[in-house]
Design a protein around this motif. Structure first.
Motif, PDB file in Angstrom:
ATOM      1  N   CYS A   1       0.643  -1.139  -0.091  1.00  0.00           N
ATOM      2  CA  CYS A   1       0.038  -0.047  -0.109  1.00  0.00           C
ATOM      3  C   CYS A   1       1.059   1.300  -0.273  1.00  0.00           C
TER       4      CYS A   1
ATOM      5  N   TYR B   1       2.748   6.831 -12.640  1.00  0.00           N
ATOM      6  CA  TYR B   1       1.536   6.272 -12.857  1.00  0.00           C
ATOM      7  C   TYR B   1       0.844   6.942 -13.769  1.00  0.00           C
TER       8      TYR B   1
ATOM      9  N   GLU C   1      -3.723   2.084  -3.367  1.00  0.00           N
ATOM     10  CA  GLU C   1      -3.080   0.843  -3.789  1.00  0.00           C
ATOM     11  C   GLU C   1      -3.323  -0.133  -2.508  1.00  0.00           C
TER      12      GLU C   1
END
Length: 108
Positions: A8, A42, A82
């Motif tokens: 995470c 990302y 995440e």
């Protein structure tokens, strides 16, 4: 008991510390490692983004994953955090047993 490693990413060390401590306090994780200064690149909403984040390595058991996800979602500032779980297939048996012991629900 199936041990898991959950990844995470958090936007700041402070967010990461808050989430990690809360997961351990609620027995949703046996241990959480904080890896600072992880650079993430990302695509988000059509743009390529770059961010410095702190990555959490969360050790838990599969039976606690759904509770862990709900808990992280309550504390995490990202719209879409995440949360990736990877099965731990082998390791030091005593350590894996410790993960199981520390993440056993209180009523068990």
């Amino acid at each position: 008991m199936q041990p898991l490693l959950v990844l995470c990413a958090c936007p700041t060390r402070e967010h990461a510390q808050t989430i990690a401590r809360s997961l351990v306090e609620h027995q949703l994780a046996a241990c959480v490692n904080l890896l600072p200064a992880v650079q993430s690149i990302y695509r988000w909403q059509g743009s390529i983004e770059t961010a410095e984040e702190t990555l959490l390595l969360i050790k838990t058991r599969a039976e606690r994953l759904e509770e862990l996800k709900v808990h992280v979602l309550m504390l995490h500032p990202y719209e879409l955090p995440e949360i990736i779980a990877v099965t731990i297939d082998s390791g030091l048996d005593r350590y894996l047993n410790w993960i199981g012991d520390e993440t056993r629900p209180s009523s068990a």
